[in-house]
Scaffold this motif. Structure first.
Motif, PDB file in Angstrom:
ATOM      1  N   ALA A   1      27.246  -1.491   4.493  1.00 54.74           N
ATOM      2  CA  ALA A   1      27.480  -0.935   5.826  1.00 54.74           C
ATOM      3  C   ALA A   1      26.751   0.390   6.003  1.00 54.74           C
ATOM      4  N   ASN A   2      26.221   0.597   7.209  1.00 58.61           N
ATOM      5  CA  ASN A   2      25.563   1.858   7.572  1.00 58.61           C
ATOM      6  C   ASN A   2      24.436   2.195   6.603  1.00 58.61           C
TER       7      ASN A   2
ATOM      8  N   PRO B   1      20.642   2.286   7.043  1.00 58.76           N
ATOM      9  CA  PRO B   1      19.666   2.146   8.129  1.00 58.76           C
ATOM     10  C   PRO B   1      18.240   1.819   7.710  1.00 58.76           C
TER      11      PRO B   1
ATOM     12  N   ARG C   1      26.822  -4.869   7.815  1.00 55.20           N
ATOM     13  CA  ARG C   1      27.151  -4.166   9.053  1.00 55.20           C
ATOM     14  C   ARG C   1      26.245  -2.949   9.232  1.00 55.20           C
ATOM     15  N   ASN C   2      25.646  -2.846  10.404  1.00 55.05           N
ATOM     16  CA  ASN C   2      24.800  -1.707  10.761  1.00 55.05           C
ATOM     17  C   ASN C   2      23.682  -1.494   9.740  1.00 55.05           C
TER      18      ASN C   2
ATOM     19  N   PRO D   1      20.083  -1.808  10.615  1.00 54.47           N
ATOM     20  CA  PRO D   1      19.193  -2.089  11.743  1.00 54.47           C
ATOM     21  C   PRO D   1      17.766  -2.452  11.375  1.00 54.47           C
TER      22      PRO D   1
ATOM     23  N   SER E   1      26.906  -7.779  11.636  1.00 53.00           N
ATOM     24  CA  SER E   1      27.343  -6.891  12.707  1.00 53.00           C
ATOM     25  C   SER E   1      26.352  -5.749  12.905  1.00 53.00           C
ATOM     26  N   CYS E   2      26.070  -5.424  14.176  1.00 52.41           N
ATOM     27  CA  CYS E   2      25.236  -4.271  14.543  1.00 52.41           C
ATOM     28  C   CYS E   2      23.866  -4.337  13.863  1.00 52.41           C
TER      29      CYS E   2
ATOM     30  N   GLU F   1      27.143  -8.082  17.835  1.00 57.36           N
ATOM     31  CA  GLU F   1      26.045  -7.200  18.229  1.00 57.36           C
ATOM     32  C   GLU F   1      24.775  -7.505  17.437  1.00 57.36           C
ATOM     33  N   CYS F   2      24.438  -8.774  17.414  1.00 60.58           N
ATOM     34  CA  CYS F   2      23.166  -9.252  16.851  1.00 60.58           C
ATOM     35  C   CYS F   2      22.457 -10.006  17.975  1.00 60.58           C
TER      36      CYS F   2
END
Length: 440
Positions: free
Chosen positions: A160-161, A163, A183-184, A186, A205-206, A242-243
């Protein structure tokens, strides 16, 4: 002085949200076996806070979360923590996350941040691994090159998170992995083609640029015949949040029974649902190489979908649906009458759809409405809609008043809370999950 607590075996500090660091000397409490969270303090408090190296001689077991990894002042300290020798079942590693593109709040140069994570390799028996807030561009070698041998017993992993990492570790090398959350992240554009033989639950997610998701490979067998190999043969729970560009190729895994789609456009929602739809029998040779359609999807949640004014036609072919939830789709104006053609649909939940006008569905047994003001008139009655055929109706978490007054039959009254400790939906979900069959 914490080192004087010579008989301390368990320290549960996971609810200490204001904790800024661990007291110096905690590494001398050698009787300590369970520690919920180890917080690494900031450099300006280093004289008061314990270094991560104080974990060296603690024989910890069970679960451990290490927070504030951006405050580690030397990769040598991370190595000294000696995580590889601690028989932990669950490990969570958390960096100091900043907003936007700032990445991590850290006191080390970039190359030494990589070495810190490299030096935090866990014990081989670890079952649950969580990484959060790591802002470097690559994972350590024990995750990228040797994860199958370094962590062969992993059952769950959460990333998660993160980037900057543009590719995932080869998680298909983990034979017992059952739950995966990404998750997250990007920078991820695809999920690769690793096979996940035991994976049951997947959350994506994200991930704004994630597009390619291959679910089936077509390969030649020893005799040169083409055969389909599902990459996710045991997947039952799928969460896509959110994909907005995600495209399952060629279809959703056939074993999926629970599907949540959130935060996407109406067009992408329609495309994903089309790829959970049975194929036409009259397909050509190329179509015949596609995998069997998803015939087990029976619980669907659609939420926060942009510009969704009506439900996509592709829903009509999901004939196995029994439970459906629509949440926070503020542009949804109507539910088409054809939804009533889904003969197995028993429960419909509609929450936070402020533009919606409801239409009758004959097969429903239960209807739950919340925060949908256009469905009701000023007196709280449904507008131009009869719900008399529906056994259980709740509005804003209360039994529908007019239905309650009209019902005189004991069979029509909803069970008391004591009788509803486990709803039929939950019982069916447990049974289905327990008996789900892998599609090899």
């Amino acid at each position: 002085m914490i080192q004087k607590l010579t008989k301390l075996r368990v320290l549960l500090n996971n609810n200490c949200s204001e904790l800024k660091g661990m007291p110096r000397g905690i590494g001398k409490v050698v009787s300590l076996q369970e520690l919920s969270v180890f917080v690494i303090g900031k450099q300006d408090r280093v004289e008061h806070c314990a270094s991560i190296s104080e974990l060296a001689h603690l024989k910890l077991v069970g679960k451990l979360e290490i927070n504030g990894l951006g405050n580690v002042t030397s990769p040598v300290d991370a190595k000294a923590a000696n995580l590889i020798e601690k028989n932990l079942r669950s490990l969570k590693l958390v960096w100091n996350v900043l907003s936007g593109e700032e990445g991590m709040d850290t006191v080390l140069p970039a190359e030494e941040i990589d070495t810190v994570l490299e030096n935090l390799q866990p014990h081989q028996k670890l079952e649950n691994l969580k990484l959060e807030g790591y802002a470097r561009g690559k994972f350590p070698s024990w995750m990228m090159n040797r994860i199958g041998s370094c962590l062969p017993n992993l059952v769950e992993i959460q990333l998660a998170n993160i980037p900057r990492c543009s590719s995932l570790p080869p998680l298909g090398q983990l034979p017992f992995l059952k739950e995966l959350t990404v998750r997250n992240m990007p920078a991820i554009t695809n999920l690769g083609v690793d096979k996940f033989p035991a994976l049951r639950s997947l959350e994506l997610s994200c991930m704004p640029v994630l597009r390619e998701w291959v679910t089936v490979l077509t390969v030649d067998d020893e005799e040169g015949r083409r055969e389909r190999v599902p990459i996710f043969p045991c997947l039952t729970h799928l969460y896509l949040k959110e994909c907005p560009k995600l495209r399952p190729e060629p279809c959703l895994p056939a074993s999926v029974g629970f599907l949540t789609i959130s935060g996407t456009s109406s067009g992408n929602l329609s495309l994903i649902l089309e790829r959970a739809t049975p194929l036409d029998d009259g397909g050509d040779a190329a179509d015949s190489l596609q995998p069997p359609p998803n015939k087990e999807l029976w619980d669907l949640t659609i939420e926060k979908c942009q510009q969704l004014t009506c439900l996509p036609e592709s829903l009509r072919s999901l004939t196995s649906l029994r439970y459906m939830t629509i949440k926070d789709c503020e542009d949804l104006e109507r539910i088409e009458d054809w939804l009533g053609e889904l003969a197995d649909l028993r429960l419909l939940e509609i929450w936070g759809c402020s533009s919606l006008r409801y239409h009758k569905m004959t097969a429903l047994e239960e209807l739950e409405i919340k925060d949908c003001p256009l469905l009701l008139d000023a007196d709280g009655q449904f507008v131009d809609t009869s719900v008399d055929h529906i056994k259980y109706v709740t509005v804003n978490e209360s039994e529908y008043e007019y239905r309650k007054q009209a019902s005189s039959s004991p069979q029509q009254e909803k069970s008391s809370p004591e009788e509803e400790e486990s709803s039929p939906k939950e019982e069916e979900k447990k049974s289905w999950t327990k008996n789900a069959v892998c599609h090899n």
